[in-house]
Design an enzyme around this catalytic site. Structure first.
Site, PDB file in Angstrom:
ATOM      1  N   ASP A  47       0.840  -1.200   0.000  1.00  0.00           N
ATOM      2  CA  ASP A  47       0.000   0.000   0.000  1.00  0.00           C
ATOM      3  C   ASP A  47       0.879   1.255   0.000  1.00  0.00           C
ATOM      4  OD1 ASP A  47      -2.908   1.079   0.754  1.00  0.00           O
ATOM      5  OD2 ASP A  47      -1.420   2.247   1.855  1.00  0.00           O
ATOM      6  N   TYR A  52       2.871   9.885  -0.225  1.00  0.00           N
ATOM      7  CA  TYR A  52       4.004   9.348   0.538  1.00  0.00           C
ATOM      8  C   TYR A  52       5.351   9.657  -0.128  1.00  0.00           C
ATOM      9  CZ  TYR A  52       0.284   6.369   2.548  1.00  0.00           C
ATOM     10  OH  TYR A  52      -0.863   5.886   3.114  1.00  0.00           O
ATOM     11  N   LYS A  81      -2.839   6.015  -4.234  1.00  0.00           N
ATOM     12  CA  LYS A  81      -3.964   6.907  -3.906  1.00  0.00           C
ATOM     13  C   LYS A  81      -3.871   8.265  -4.587  1.00  0.00           C
ATOM     14  CE  LYS A  81      -3.826   4.683   0.606  1.00  0.00           C
ATOM     15  NZ  LYS A  81      -2.409   4.507   0.961  1.00  0.00           N
ATOM     16  N   HIS A 114      -7.762   9.437  -1.677  1.00  0.00           N
ATOM     17  CA  HIS A 114      -7.074   9.425  -0.376  1.00  0.00           C
ATOM     18  C   HIS A 114      -7.940   9.963   0.761  1.00  0.00           C
ATOM     19  CE1 HIS A 114      -2.692   9.311   1.201  1.00  0.00           C
ATOM     20  NE2 HIS A 114      -3.512   9.168   2.198  1.00  0.00           N
TER      21      HIS A 114
END
Ligand code: A2P
Length: 320
Positions: A47, A52, A81, A114
């Site tokens: 994931d 990120y 996401k 997200h």
């Protein structure tokens, strides 16, 4: 032999391993090694997210493991996401293509919105997750963003779509207004915030719950115990159950989350804990033990998105 997570069949027929590796805050340089070690340890579900800033590293690790012959592309389930700054329907396809290019793999298994909250588009660079400033909000409706995400399915580069950080009303609106149902709602879920009501609500719609911060972010608690709910990890009641099964407290928490019907995505950069976290499929908690674990629920969030509390679509004011 490495333990493997069983799969769940999603509402569109795709299969998803019921435990994955979370990569939030996997530092640059760390993510490649962590994801490779995870694949060696048996993880088949990774994931990540545009936010990120590690999609490139995650993709590199997966490609290297494919080249080494450890896995084939179809053996691994990859989630990323859509960030809040790209909710304008005009930006969704470009955002998706950028994530796909970062990962540099043929297709993405699951693309999630997200959060339901839209920010003003600033640039295509990853947002700074530690930014102390309040982002500029916009009122792009998440159902319009969802419609744009549905169109991605026609391109064949993404197999499933879903949402993250949505409350029950927001999920209900999507299900009512659109043809494609989210396959999952990825939310914070741990013993302190066990999401029983949201799990039940989503289950009735055949939508799974993916559990992020499943261990309750012990690293946040260590840094800031005053402002972070105490995770169940160090509690003697969890230690007792762990002793019975010859497991660690972390494994008991993850098993609990599987037993209540969620798909946890624990993060660890430590090889021993990485291996432990997936080694939870050779035992099951009893109903009495699940009750003990339910006793930790206090409804407190470690990830309250406090900077966004005034957003029109802030999800965490409703009960669940
Ligand atoms: P580390 O990377 O050193 O293992 P969460 O998934 O709830 O956000 O928690 C992630 C944090 O929990 C990371 O700091 C990680 O540290 C730590 N962690 C991961 N697995 C375990 C475990 N089995 N027991 C205790 N702490 C863990």
């Amino acid at each position: 032999m490495s333990p493997f997570a069983p799969t769940v069949t999603l509402n569109n027929g795709q299969k998803m391993p019921i435990l994955g590796l979370g990569t939030w805050l996997s530092r640059e340089g760390e993510a490649v090694e962590t994801v490779k070690a995870a694949i060696d340890a048996g993880y088949r579900h990774i994931d990540t997210a545009y936010l990120y800033g590690n999609e490139k590293e995650v993709g590199q690790a997966i490609r290297e493991k494919i080249t080494e012959g450890v896995i084939k592309r179809e053996d691994i389930f990859v989630t990323t996401k859509l960030w809040n700054g790209f909710h304008d329907p005009e930006n969704v396809e470009e955002a998706f293509n950028r994530s796909l290019a970062n990962l540099n793999i043929d297709y993405i298994d699951l693309y999630l919105m997200h959060t339901p909250m839209s920010y003003k588009f600033v640039a295509w660079e990853p947002e700074n997750p530690d930014a102390a400033s309040v982002p500029e909000f916009t009122e792009v409706d998440y159902v319009d963003t969802w419609r744009a995400m549905e169109k991605l399915l026609n391109g064949g580069k993404v197999r499933s779509i879903g949402v993250s950080n949505f409350n029950s009303e927001q999920i209900g609106r999507i299900v009512k207004e659109y043809t494609v149902k989210p396959v999952t709602n990825q939310v914070e879920c741990n013993p302190g915030l066990n999401q029983r009501k949201l799990i039940e609500f989503c289950k009735n719609l055949d939508i799974t719950i993916t559990a992020y911060s499943p261990l309750g972010r012990p690293n946040y608690y260590e840094k800031d115990p005053k402002n972070t709910p105490k995770p169940a990890l160090d509690d003697v009641r969890v230690a007792e159950i762990a002793k019975k099964y010859g497991k660690t407290p972390g494994q008991i928490i993850l098993r609990y989350l599987v037993d209540i019907g969620t798909i946890p995505v624990p993060k660890s950069a430590n090889e021993q804990r990485l291996r432990q976290n997936i080694d939870i499929f050779d035992f099951k908690l009893t109903e009495a033990e699940i009750k003990v674990m339910d006793g930790f629920n206090n409804g407190k969030r470690t990830v309250p998105f406090a900077l966004c509390a005034s957003h029109k679509f802030y999800p965490f004011n409703s009960e669940y």
